[in-house]
Design an enzyme around this catalytic site. Structure first.
Site, PDB file in Angstrom:
ATOM      1  N   GLY A   1     -36.961  15.680 -24.798  1.00 12.36           N
ATOM      2  CA  GLY A   1     -37.451  14.502 -24.103  1.00 12.36           C
ATOM      3  C   GLY A   1     -37.417  14.564 -22.594  1.00 12.36           C
ATOM      4  O   GLY A   1     -38.113  13.812 -21.915  1.00 12.36           O
TER       5      GLY A   1
ATOM      6  N   PHE B   1     -45.070  15.476 -25.516  1.00 14.18           N
ATOM      7  CA  PHE B   1     -43.801  15.757 -26.183  1.00 14.18           C
ATOM      8  C   PHE B   1     -43.192  17.038 -25.637  1.00 14.18           C
ATOM      9  O   PHE B   1     -43.869  17.888 -25.055  1.00 14.18           O
ATOM     10  CB  PHE B   1     -43.987  15.869 -27.700  1.00 14.18           C
ATOM     11  CG  PHE B   1     -44.871  17.026 -28.127  1.00 14.18           C
ATOM     12  CD1 PHE B   1     -44.329  18.267 -28.457  1.00 14.18           C
ATOM     13  CD2 PHE B   1     -46.250  16.882 -28.194  1.00 14.18           C
ATOM     14  CE1 PHE B   1     -45.137  19.322 -28.850  1.00 14.18           C
ATOM     15  CE2 PHE B   1     -47.072  17.932 -28.584  1.00 14.18           C
ATOM     16  CZ  PHE B   1     -46.510  19.152 -28.912  1.00 14.18           C
ATOM     17  N   CYS B   2     -41.872  17.157 -25.820  1.00 15.98           N
ATOM     18  CA  CYS B   2     -41.135  18.369 -25.447  1.00 15.98           C
ATOM     19  C   CYS B   2     -39.919  18.472 -26.368  1.00 15.98           C
ATOM     20  O   CYS B   2     -39.784  17.701 -27.314  1.00 15.98           O
ATOM     21  CB  CYS B   2     -40.728  18.337 -23.976  1.00 15.98           C
ATOM     22  SG  CYS B   2     -39.708  16.921 -23.516  1.00 15.98           S
ATOM     23  N   THR B   3     -39.020  19.393 -26.105  1.00 13.83           N
ATOM     24  CA  THR B   3     -37.926  19.685 -27.040  1.00 13.83           C
ATOM     25  C   THR B   3     -37.014  18.481 -27.261  1.00 13.83           C
ATOM     26  O   THR B   3     -36.804  18.045 -28.391  1.00 13.83           O
ATOM     27  CB  THR B   3     -37.101  20.875 -26.542  1.00 13.83           C
ATOM     28  OG1 THR B   3     -37.972  21.975 -26.277  1.00 13.83           O
ATOM     29  CG2 THR B   3     -36.064  21.287 -27.586  1.00 13.83           C
TER      30      THR B   3
ATOM     31  N   ILE C   1     -38.907  16.618 -29.891  1.00 13.04           N
ATOM     32  CA  ILE C   1     -39.158  17.294 -31.161  1.00 13.04           C
ATOM     33  C   ILE C   1     -37.900  17.283 -32.033  1.00 13.04           C
ATOM     34  O   ILE C   1     -37.968  17.103 -33.251  1.00 13.04           O
ATOM     35  CB  ILE C   1     -39.610  18.743 -30.924  1.00 13.04           C
ATOM     36  CG1 ILE C   1     -40.884  18.774 -30.080  1.00 13.04           C
ATOM     37  CG2 ILE C   1     -39.826  19.474 -32.240  1.00 13.04           C
ATOM     38  CD1 ILE C   1     -41.140  20.124 -29.439  1.00 13.04           C
TER      39      ILE C   1
END
Length: 324
Positions: free
Chosen positions: A202, A198-200, A227
């Site tokens: 995508g 996951f990241c901020t 996220i």
């Protein structure tokens, strides 16, 4: 920084009230899209001019692999810029995520040309060719609860430092470019595991999942919308997210419902700082924090102090400094 209300809260309001709310707020739109731009430089001028004409500010990156950025402005301005972006080659399906801010979280508009829209430094990585399996926020908790799934946070150390998912592995990297090296050093730790990432918003996972698939990992998943979409869709009571999420605009961080968080940013290094961090002896407003105290020269510090002085003078006149 101003309060922010997210779409999920506004959706419950009558249409007339919703229009009134939107009219009084600035729209913040985060977006990215991987496609092939034969001549990204030719796209830059018209995009910059449109943003200026429509009162839109923020940052957009153009590269041969696509577009990435966050912009903010009035409803009609954001709609015009998004409509323009969707006319670019291969961008008809471009998606974006919105939130609302009482004041503009950017001071100016920058459209930049880059080698990559998110820098990984791996020429063989191609998210247009294939990526991991998308997992909707509603299904994310069930996936990461599985005992054979390892959860990896692909963000930078200062982002992870203010919030992450329960049980996530922190690669402790200073930049996304360091992720491949970290994986090479730790891949044996995850042998036989399914990998969820996951990241901020995508975009980093588009590249990291492609990278891991190329490294021979059979099952790779990533959080669709990142996220931010999870914090928008998943109620706090059901959430496995701890802390706040760093965002790359003047809000600095957001929590569940994308409500602005409690962090500010150091004007020297741009890393997030808390109220407690400002009480530390290393902190000097506009010039230094405990995270960057050993990172800059005396000349840099003098330049930061002068910038802060100019910001304070502009604020006293009721103006915005050009560098904000």
């Amino acid at each position: 920084m101003g309060g922010v209300n997210q779409n999920c809260h506004l959706d419950n309001l009558p249409r007339a009230v919703l229009r009134s709310k939107e009219a009084a707020m600035q729209i913040v739109a985060a977006l990215y899209h991987f496609t092939r731009f034969a001549d990204p430089e030719a796209l830059r001028g018209p995009l910059q001019e449109l943003c200026a004409a429509k009162g839109v500010k923020g940052s957009l990156l153009l590269a041969g692999e696509g577009v990435n950025g966050t912009i903010a402005g009035p409803r009609d301005g954001i709609d015009a810029v998004l409509a323009h972006l969707r006319t670019l080659p291969g961008c008809a399906a471009l998606e974006h995520k919105e939130s609302f801010a009482e004041t503009l979280p950017f001071g100016r508009m920058k459209v930049k040309l880059k080698r990559e829209i998110v820098t990984m430094g791996q020429p063989d990585v191609d998210p247009i060719a294939r990526v991991g399996s998308y997992v909707a926020p509603a299904d994310w908790n069930a996936l990461i609860d599985q005992p054979d799934v390892v959860l990896i946070d692909t963000r930078n150390d200062y982002e992870v430092g203010i919030g992450t998912f329960e049980g996530a592995v922190d690669p402790d990297i200073r930049s996304f470019r360091e992720f491949p090296k970290w994986w090479a050093e730790h891949r044996d730790d995850f042998r036989g595991k399914r990998v969820a990432m996951f990241c901020t918003g995508g975009i980093r996972c588009e590249k990291s999942t492609n990278f891991l698939l190329g490294q021979g990992v059979n099952e790779v998943y990533h959080l669709k919308g990142g996220i931010l979409k999870y914090l928008e869709d998943v109620p706090a009571a059901a959430s496995k997210w701890n802390g706040e999420c760093y965002v790359f605009d003047g809000r600095v961080s957001v929590g569940h419902g994308l409500i602005p968080g409690d962090y500010d940013s150091c004007h020297a290094c741009r890393r997030p700082i808390s109220v407690a961090d400002k009480q530390r002896p290393e902190y000097e407003r506009g010039a230094c924090c405990h995270q960057c105290v050993d990172e800059y020269s005396k000349a840099d510090r003098a330049r930061f102090r002068e910038r802060q002085r100019q910001l304070d003078l502009a604020a006293a006149r009721g103006e915005k400094h050009f560098s904000e």
